[in-house]
Design a protein around this motif. Structure first.
Motif, PDB file in Angstrom:
ATOM      1  N   VAL A  42       0.815  -1.215   0.000  1.00  0.00           N
ATOM      2  CA  VAL A  42       0.000   0.000   0.000  1.00  0.00           C
ATOM      3  C   VAL A  42       0.849   1.266   0.000  1.00  0.00           C
ATOM      4  CG1 VAL A  42      -1.735   1.273   1.331  1.00  0.00           C
ATOM      5  CG2 VAL A  42      -1.906  -1.204   1.099  1.00  0.00           C
ATOM      6  N   ALA A  43       2.087   1.185   0.501  1.00  0.00           N
ATOM      7  CA  ALA A  43       2.875   2.389   0.779  1.00  0.00           C
ATOM      8  C   ALA A  43       3.096   3.248  -0.464  1.00  0.00           C
ATOM      9  CB  ALA A  43       4.218   1.995   1.398  1.00  0.00           C
ATOM     10  N   VAL A  44       3.552   2.635  -1.554  1.00  0.00           N
ATOM     11  CA  VAL A  44       3.901   3.425  -2.744  1.00  0.00           C
ATOM     12  C   VAL A  44       2.677   4.109  -3.357  1.00  0.00           C
ATOM     13  CG1 VAL A  44       4.896   3.333  -5.056  1.00  0.00           C
ATOM     14  CG2 VAL A  44       5.944   2.046  -3.197  1.00  0.00           C
ATOM     15  N   PRO A  45       1.553   3.415  -3.606  1.00  0.00           N
ATOM     16  CA  PRO A  45       0.395   4.152  -4.136  1.00  0.00           C
ATOM     17  C   PRO A  45      -0.107   5.221  -3.173  1.00  0.00           C
ATOM     18  CG  PRO A  45      -0.204   1.893  -3.596  1.00  0.00           C
ATOM     19  CD  PRO A  45       1.272   1.966  -3.549  1.00  0.00           C
ATOM     20  N   LEU A  46      -0.001   4.982  -1.858  1.00  0.00           N
ATOM     21  CA  LEU A  46      -0.438   5.993  -0.902  1.00  0.00           C
ATOM     22  C   LEU A  46       0.425   7.251  -0.994  1.00  0.00           C
ATOM     23  CD1 LEU A  46      -2.222   6.841   1.465  1.00  0.00           C
ATOM     24  CD2 LEU A  46      -0.601   5.704   3.005  1.00  0.00           C
ATOM     25  N   VAL A  47       1.752   7.075  -1.034  1.00  0.00           N
ATOM     26  CA  VAL A  47       2.646   8.226  -1.154  1.00  0.00           C
ATOM     27  C   VAL A  47       2.420   8.937  -2.488  1.00  0.00           C
ATOM     28  CG1 VAL A  47       5.069   8.911  -1.320  1.00  0.00           C
ATOM     29  CG2 VAL A  47       4.370   7.244   0.398  1.00  0.00           C
ATOM     30  N   ALA A  48       2.231   8.170  -3.561  1.00  0.00           N
ATOM     31  CA  ALA A  48       2.003   8.781  -4.873  1.00  0.00           C
ATOM     32  C   ALA A  48       0.711   9.587  -4.893  1.00  0.00           C
ATOM     33  CB  ALA A  48       1.971   7.694  -5.950  1.00  0.00           C
ATOM     34  N   VAL A  49      -0.334   9.064  -4.261  1.00  0.00           N
ATOM     35  CA  VAL A  49      -1.615   9.782  -4.220  1.00  0.00           C
ATOM     36  C   VAL A  49      -1.478  11.072  -3.415  1.00  0.00           C
ATOM     37  CG1 VAL A  49      -3.927   9.671  -3.207  1.00  0.00           C
ATOM     38  CG2 VAL A  49      -3.110   7.805  -4.634  1.00  0.00           C
ATOM     39  N   VAL A  50      -0.823  10.992  -2.257  1.00  0.00           N
ATOM     40  CA  VAL A  50      -0.642  12.197  -1.432  1.00  0.00           C
ATOM     41  C   VAL A  50       0.150  13.255  -2.196  1.00  0.00           C
ATOM     42  CG1 VAL A  50       0.454  13.095   0.658  1.00  0.00           C
ATOM     43  CG2 VAL A  50      -0.851  10.960   0.744  1.00  0.00           C
ATOM     44  N   TRP A  51       1.205  12.836  -2.898  1.00  0.00           N
ATOM     45  CA  TRP A  51       2.027  13.790  -3.643  1.00  0.00           C
ATOM     46  C   TRP A  51       1.242  14.411  -4.800  1.00  0.00           C
ATOM     47  CZ3 TRP A  51       5.805  16.901  -3.219  1.00  0.00           C
ATOM     48  CH2 TRP A  51       6.506  17.379  -4.326  1.00  0.00           C
ATOM     49  N   SER A  52       0.444  13.625  -5.493  1.00  0.00           N
ATOM     50  CA  SER A  52      -0.341  14.163  -6.612  1.00  0.00           C
ATOM     51  C   SER A  52      -1.400  15.138  -6.115  1.00  0.00           C
ATOM     52  CB  SER A  52      -0.997  13.021  -7.393  1.00  0.00           C
ATOM     53  OG  SER A  52      -1.965  12.358  -6.602  1.00  0.00           O
ATOM     54  N   VAL A  53      -2.012  14.839  -4.962  1.00  0.00           N
ATOM     55  CA  VAL A  53      -2.995  15.765  -4.396  1.00  0.00           C
ATOM     56  C   VAL A  53      -2.327  17.078  -4.005  1.00  0.00           C
ATOM     57  CG1 VAL A  53      -4.547  16.140  -2.443  1.00  0.00           C
ATOM     58  CG2 VAL A  53      -4.557  13.950  -3.630  1.00  0.00           C
ATOM     59  N   TYR A  54      -1.145  16.991  -3.404  1.00  0.00           N
ATOM     60  CA  TYR A  54      -0.416  18.201  -3.023  1.00  0.00           C
ATOM     61  C   TYR A  54      -0.088  19.056  -4.251  1.00  0.00           C
ATOM     62  CZ  TYR A  54       3.609  21.066  -1.765  1.00  0.00           C
ATOM     63  OH  TYR A  54       4.479  22.104  -1.602  1.00  0.00           O
ATOM     64  N   GLN A  55       0.385  18.410  -5.316  1.00  0.00           N
ATOM     65  CA  GLN A  55       0.718  19.162  -6.521  1.00  0.00           C
ATOM     66  C   GLN A  55      -0.521  19.782  -7.157  1.00  0.00           C
ATOM     67  OE1 GLN A  55       2.983  16.201  -8.822  1.00  0.00           O
ATOM     68  NE2 GLN A  55       4.789  17.481  -8.534  1.00  0.00           N
ATOM     69  N   ALA A  56      -1.633  19.035  -7.159  1.00  0.00           N
ATOM     70  CA  ALA A  56      -2.857  19.570  -7.767  1.00  0.00           C
ATOM     71  C   ALA A  56      -3.389  20.767  -6.984  1.00  0.00           C
ATOM     72  CB  ALA A  56      -3.922  18.477  -7.839  1.00  0.00           C
ATOM     73  N   LEU A  57      -3.370  20.691  -5.661  1.00  0.00           N
ATOM     74  CA  LEU A  57      -3.867  21.798  -4.853  1.00  0.00           C
ATOM     75  C   LEU A  57      -2.917  22.998  -4.882  1.00  0.00           C
ATOM     76  CD1 LEU A  57      -5.280  19.911  -1.750  1.00  0.00           C
ATOM     77  CD2 LEU A  57      -6.513  20.783  -3.745  1.00  0.00           C
ATOM     78  N   ARG A  58      -1.623  22.732  -4.957  1.00  0.00           N
ATOM     79  CA  ARG A  58      -0.667  23.840  -5.018  1.00  0.00           C
ATOM     80  C   ARG A  58      -0.779  24.580  -6.347  1.00  0.00           C
ATOM     81  NH1 ARG A  58       5.653  22.548  -5.175  1.00  0.00           N
ATOM     82  NH2 ARG A  58       4.950  21.853  -7.231  1.00  0.00           N
ATOM     83  N   GLY A  59      -1.130  23.850  -7.401  1.00  0.00           N
ATOM     84  CA  GLY A  59      -1.257  24.480  -8.705  1.00  0.00           C
ATOM     85  C   GLY A  59      -2.551  25.216  -8.918  1.00  0.00           C
ATOM     86  N   GLY A  60      -3.453  25.176  -7.922  1.00  0.00           N
ATOM     87  CA  GLY A  60      -4.710  25.903  -8.057  1.00  0.00           C
ATOM     88  C   GLY A  60      -5.779  25.040  -8.685  1.00  0.00           C
TER      89      GLY A  60
END
Length: 370
Positions: free
Chosen positions: A343-361
């Motif tokens: 579970v670890a890798v998809p969880l980290v990837a999802v968290v990182w993608s959410v952070y990038q999407a929210l930071r980009g507006g």
């Protein structure tokens, strides 16, 4: 006795004087420190809650994985039949495919059982003779002493082994329960995921819906991309390993290929462990030369997976550095065993993608299926 006069107001220390003497770097570090402590407490509490309900969490995770795999198939079938029938056909097709693979493995093991027993006995005798010769020169009674020690260990811990077998039966019931709940969730996620998603969004404040939709859309795209990519990588590895083992004449080529398929879901280390098992089987059945070839196969498969499959297949869905992937796998394994490593890798990837999407507006985000 007269009281001393009050000091002038200019001589009194002002509250801002003590704060002004604190360096800006220290104030900034303190501000970040308490925020990090608060985030750590929240994360710790979330993991504690998940630990108490880990079976439900695993079932939902497996349900999302099944949804990510079956949803495109169900969408394709829905063009020619009603949506409920398309979901049922996709789910039944997946179940038949998995049961067929397991039946093929069982039939292969049953057909090769007699020959395998003979090959393994001869292989172990051959290994013993080679270890007694130069350069190892082990004493002839070393293996007999080892066998007696293993037999004594088993007899001394017979009650523990029996209790472990009984607990293993109860674990099997738990696994079947989790799988049944995962299938149940997958059916509704695949059939009416958009309606469930819309209901969840309606419960949120109006101001938070847009950002929530952006983050959740990025999370679902990353999760589905990772699921499809890891399936393709695992299938490619399994085919390559199965062909190589069959060409080398190593027994149990089909079960070992299936083991490689399952192990590939743990990035970086899963394939190595599966191929190490194949090397042991090759050593016991075909001798050290074939085992060395299998070890070379481990290196080749690792290079293909690390430098070809993952960069091409996974880079568009999971943009994580290999060091981050390794740390995530090890951390997940330490925290929750094999399930955590998966579970670890998809969880980290999802968290990182959410952070990038929210930071980009605000951006376009597809509604998750679940």
């Amino acid at each position: 006795m007269s009281t001393p006069p009050d000091p002038p107001a200019s001589a009194l220390p002002r509250p801002d004087d003590a704060e002004s003497r604190v360096p800006d770097v220290l104030r900034t570090a303190a501000a970040y420190a308490w925020r990090l402590i608060a985030v750590g407490i929240v994360v710790r509490f979330a993991f504690s809650v998940l630990g108490e309900f880990h079976r439900i969490a695993v079932a939902v995770f497996l349900g999302l994985v099944i949804t990510a795999v079956l949803r495109p198939v169900a969408g394709l079938l829905a063009r020619f039949m009603p949506r409920p029938l398309a979901v049922a056909a996709a789910l039944l097709g997946g179940i038949v495919l998995v049961l067929g693979a397991l039946a093929l493995v069982g039939e292969t093991v049953a057909d090769q059982r007699t020959g395998l027993e003979k090959e393994f006995v001869e292989g172990i005798d051959r290994i013993e003779r080679q270890l007694e010769e130069p350069p190892f020169r082990l004493p002839p009674d070393a293996f007999e002493d080892l066998q007696s020690r293993i037999g004594k260990l088993l007899s001394d811990h017979r009650s523990t082994l029996i209790s472990t077998a009984v607990s293993g039966a109860s674990r099997l019931v738990e696994v079947l329960t989790v799988l049944a709940l995962a299938l149940f969730c997958a059916v509704f996620f695949t059939h009416s995921g958009e309606k469930q998603w819309q209901w969840l969004c309606d419960q949120l404040p109006v101001r938070a819906r847009q950002r929530f939709a952006v983050g959740a859309g990025a999370a679902w795209r990353t999760f589905t991309g990772y699921t499809h990519g890891i399936l393709l990588v695992a299938a490619t590895n399994a085919v390559l390993v199965g062909i190589a083992l069959f060409a080398l004449g190593v027994p149990l080529a089909v079960p070992l290929a299936l083991l490689e398929f399952v192990a590939a879901f743990i990035p970086l280390i899963g394939s190595l462990v599966a191929l190490a098992v194949a090397a042991v089987v090759a050593l016991a059945s075909k001798g050290p030369l074939i085992a060395l070839v299998v070890v070379a196969l481990i290196v080749v498969i690792g290079q293909i997976e690390g430098h070809l499959l993952h960069p091409i297949v996974m880079s568009w869905a999971v943009r994580l550095h290999p060091v981050v992937v390794a740390l995530a796998v090890v951390g997940g394994a330490v925290a929750a065993g094999v399930i955590g490593a998966v579970v670890a890798v998809p969880l980290v990837a999802v968290v990182w993608s959410v952070y990038q999407a929210l930071r980009g507006g605000p951006a376009r985000g597809a509604a998750p299926a679940g």
